[in-house]
Design a protein around this motif. Structure first.
Motif, PDB file in Angstrom:
ATOM      1  N   SER A 116       4.484   1.665   2.161  1.00 10.21           N
ATOM      2  CA  SER A 116       5.786   1.385   1.560  1.00 10.21           C
ATOM      3  C   SER A 116       6.421   2.591   0.854  1.00 10.21           C
ATOM      4  O   SER A 116       7.399   3.141   1.351  1.00 10.21           O
TER       5      SER A 116
ATOM      6  N   SER B 282       0.315   1.384  -9.353  1.00  9.49           N
ATOM      7  CA  SER B 282      -0.800   2.104  -8.740  1.00  9.49           C
ATOM      8  C   SER B 282      -0.396   2.796  -7.451  1.00  9.49           C
ATOM      9  O   SER B 282      -0.985   3.817  -7.083  1.00  9.49           O
ATOM     10  N   ASN B 283       0.623   2.261  -6.733  1.00 11.34           N
ATOM     11  CA  ASN B 283       1.030   2.908  -5.497  1.00 11.34           C
ATOM     12  C   ASN B 283       1.820   4.188  -5.752  1.00 11.34           C
ATOM     13  O   ASN B 283       1.953   5.019  -4.859  1.00 11.34           O
ATOM     14  N   TYR B 284       2.339   4.363  -6.975  1.00 13.49           N
ATOM     15  CA  TYR B 284       3.060   5.585  -7.316  1.00 13.49           C
ATOM     16  C   TYR B 284       2.181   6.630  -7.991  1.00 13.49           C
ATOM     17  O   TYR B 284       2.441   7.824  -7.888  1.00 13.49           O
TER      18      TYR B 284
ATOM     19  N   ARG C 126       0.834  -1.197   0.000  1.00 15.89           N
ATOM     20  CA  ARG C 126       0.000   0.000   0.000  1.00 15.89           C
ATOM     21  C   ARG C 126       0.873   1.252   0.000  1.00 15.89           C
ATOM     22  O   ARG C 126       1.947   1.283   0.590  1.00 15.89           O
ATOM     23  N   THR C 127       0.380   2.301  -0.643  1.00 18.81           N
ATOM     24  CA  THR C 127       1.148   3.536  -0.775  1.00 18.81           C
ATOM     25  C   THR C 127       1.570   4.080   0.578  1.00 18.81           C
ATOM     26  O   THR C 127       2.723   4.488   0.778  1.00 18.81           O
ATOM     27  N   GLU C 128       0.641   4.102   1.549  1.00 16.99           N
ATOM     28  CA  GLU C 128       0.944   4.664   2.853  1.00 16.99           C
ATOM     29  C   GLU C 128       1.949   3.834   3.635  1.00 16.99           C
ATOM     30  O   GLU C 128       2.616   4.344   4.537  1.00 16.99           O
TER      31      GLU C 128
ATOM     32  N   SER D 175      -1.015   6.949  -7.329  1.00 15.30           N
ATOM     33  CA  SER D 175      -2.152   7.256  -6.467  1.00 15.30           C
ATOM     34  C   SER D 175      -2.165   8.745  -6.122  1.00 15.30           C
ATOM     35  O   SER D 175      -1.128   9.420  -6.135  1.00 15.30           O
TER      36      SER D 175
ATOM     37  N   TYR E 274       0.094   9.879  -3.147  1.00 15.54           N
ATOM     38  CA  TYR E 274       1.530   9.961  -3.424  1.00 15.54           C
ATOM     39  C   TYR E 274       1.838  11.144  -4.337  1.00 15.54           C
ATOM     40  O   TYR E 274       2.757  11.915  -4.082  1.00 15.54           O
TER      41      TYR E 274
END
Length: 249
Positions: A176, A202-204, A172-174, A206, A209
């Motif tokens: 890692s 998708s985590n970058y 998850r973005t929050e 988002s 981010y």
């Protein structure tokens, strides 16, 4: 079938169970045959399997439970036991032993088709004339005894130095990449005018981010999805360093 009768004999009785089994397609076993089997002396094979099973169980535990049939067979032979490979596999199955299996493939880049993506401002020209001009970010993973550890890192293109990193059990973005970005921004003392480049995971891309990059005064840049050439010239060394970092945890 003998084991099945042993399980339910006290509840239904041997005769009733054997009579029911004989009327089905499960096979035929008489009460006399059951009692004969129970009173029959153990075979030499059963006795040998028990001895070998105890030794295999001991060696399996001493080697952290990771040996499969092939390695266990070789280990037993080195300890002086005359045992075949198929026999080793049969006994391991009987005792519920198995080796470590190859890890499942892990995808650290998961594109989000619905996400709005920044433009590619780098176009694989990974050069910078000073620190804090261009950063690249990526995520790798390390298999541990308790699961996968995901290592996110931010690399300064000018110095090829990791300026931010984080280790997490989640992608998850929050959990890692965002802590790695915060660490990089804090250690650099300000990143106004910097270009932050990553792939299209998708985590970058988002909102949380991308918005944080803009709040810090940097400009987001996004390449392709998990491209082996995108960021590779800069992040190859960072991947190796990331594995070392994860090993600390």
């Amino acid at each position: 079938m003998i084991r099945y009768v042993d399980m339910f004999r006290d509840r239904f009785g041997v005769e009733a169970i054997c009579r029911t089994l004989g009327a089905t397609a499960s096979g035929f076993l008489t009460a006399r045959g059951y009692r004969a089997a129970k009173s029959r002396p153990r075979s030499a094979r059963a006795i040998r399997d028990e001895v070998l099973g105890a030794e295999i169980t001991r060696l399996h535990a001493e080697n952290y439970g990771v040996y499969g049939v092939r390695k266990m067979h070789a280990l037993m032979r080195r300890h002086g036991w005359l045992i075949g490979r198929d026999q080793t596999g049969r006994i391991m199955r009987t005792f519920g032993l198995e080796g470590a299996r190859r890890s499942r493939r892990v995808f650290t880049t998961r594109p989000d088709p619905a996400a709005l993506r920044p433009a590619d401002l780098v176009r694989r020209q990974f050069r910078a004339d000073a620190p804090c001009r261009l950063w690249v970010s990526d995520i790798t993973y390390v298999a541990t005894w308790s699961g996968f550890a995901y290592v996110a890192f931010v690399t300064d293109v000018f110095s090829r130095r990791i300026v931010g990193w984080s280790v997490s059990a989640s992608l998850r973005t929050e959990a890692s990449p965002l802590p790695a970005l915060e660490m990089a921004a804090w250690s650099s003392g300000g990143i106004t005018g910097l270009v932050h480049h990553s792939d299209r995971g998708s985590n970058y891309v988002s909102l949380v981010y991308t918005d944080r990059i803009l709040e810090l005064g940097a400009t987001p840049s996004v390449g392709s999805v998990g491209d082996s050439y995108d960021c590779q010239s800069v992040s190859a060394r960072s991947r190796n360093d990331g594995v070392v970092l994860a090993g600390v945890f």
